[in-house]
Design an enzyme around this catalytic site. Sequence first.
Site, short mmCIF file in Angstrom:
data_model
loop_
_atom_site.label_atom_id
_atom_site.label_comp_id
_atom_site.label_asym_id
_atom_site.label_seq_id
_atom_site.Cartn_x
_atom_site.Cartn_y
_atom_site.Cartn_z
N GLU A 158 -22.74 -18.50 57.91
CA GLU A 158 -23.32 -19.29 56.83
C GLU A 158 -22.40 -19.08 55.64
O GLU A 158 -22.38 -18.02 55.04
CB GLU A 158 -24.76 -18.84 56.56
N GLU A 184 -15.94 -23.99 45.29
CA GLU A 184 -17.22 -23.37 44.99
C GLU A 184 -17.03 -22.40 43.83
O GLU A 184 -16.23 -21.46 43.91
CB GLU A 184 -17.74 -22.63 46.23
#
Length: 481
Positions: free
Chosen positions: A246, A380
């Site tokens: 993840e 990000e």
Amino acid sequence: MSNNTKFYINGEWVDPVAPRLFDVINPATEEPAGQISMGGAEDVDRAVKAARAAFTTFSKTTKEERLALLHRIIAVFETRMDDLAGAITAEMGSPLWFAMQVQTNTTLEHFKEAAKVLKDYDFGHMLGGTTKIVREPIGVCGFITPWNWPINQVASKFAPSLAAGCTCVVKPSEMAPLSTIILTEILHEAGVPKGVFNLVNGDGPTVGEAISRHPDIDMVSFTGSTRAGILVAKAAADTVKRVHQELGGKSANIILPSADLEAAVSAGTLRAFTNTGQSCQAPTRMLIHQDQLAEATAIAKRTAEGVVVGDPLADGTRLGPLVSEAQFDRVQNLIRIGIEEGATLAAGGLGRPAGLNRGYYVKPTVFSDVTPAMTIAQQEIFGPVLSILPYKDRADAIEIANGTIYGLAGYVWAGSLEEARAVGMELRAGRIYLNGAPHGKLQDVEAPFGGYKQSGNGREAGIYGLEDFLEIKAILGYEVA
């Protein structure tokens, strides 16, 4: 906490093979909040041996036995919620109310959901009258978890693995390990059998690498950056173990012209700032129709400037500090790059908020007139930084939304649910939130969580999380034809 500098192996708190101390820094004060020991490959090997030995018996426990264990964990967990929330606030700066109401409560829900799924799960069925299909625990699992949702990410892996009958070795982030130490105490008190859960603190290049490479670990589940996830996968490749990842995200929030602009923009801005922007599925790219860009920017600016940043222990604080000096420096650098690349700074910007001269605090920041190629639209940031991008029409919005290496989540706001659904179906992401959903934490732990593309593989939560810890065996000729 007396167990801070020890590891939990085979049901006991033990000293590291070669002790090396590490200060856990409170990001609000920049002072130590605790001290842990950093482990090495020998510590991992001891933990894996314990987990391997325990697997031979724990994998054969009945569903009822594991259900009873999960219920005991839940009962003990509920007595330590204040301790857990306090540790989370101290180690990673979460406002205390958020640590209790969201971080700690959601962790508890993972154990409740694992029990709910396990109660009704069928581990075997007949196929075609003569063949038996059996689902069995995959084996010993290695869990490498991050600092931003410290115990939530441990529980989202451990709870379903326990339900499946697996054993594990856990390495929490060395930046925020204190809450996981308390969680380990909870598991011990609840009577988790020796070797089923093992804790080794340390850093990624040492303990994380040892877990990923270890030949007696059958599966490694990692949550963290895409860069680190690639390293985990490469280290795991030689032993052909299952790898669950993840990873990063750069989620788009498409606000269609039919949506209530005030409600959608203000809610989207606050959601992007949740957990001080340190959430992998945060909607950090807000896509606005070009005719509404000025109005949306004004709403986002007003919302950002109304956010209270400060002491995570103080009443009324919505955002605490970032987790570390390194993360503070990274976010400051990306804000600087956004300005240099020509985005319009609508709110926030460089430096700490007024009146905060200590702690890793960042101004809630909004950029407008952002183009898809800009660094702040592709990387990000992992801080309270929102980028607003204009689009021409619905097709353009979908193309921009899908135009990154990530695919963890997507958000759509529209005047009608039908229109929101249609756009949501076009987004290449593992979770889609329509018109502000979900409205309750229960949906978060029932629905599968995971990403497309470089946001990872595999799924956590609910039945999908359980099945990621199971192997499938076909027994042909199980019944006579």
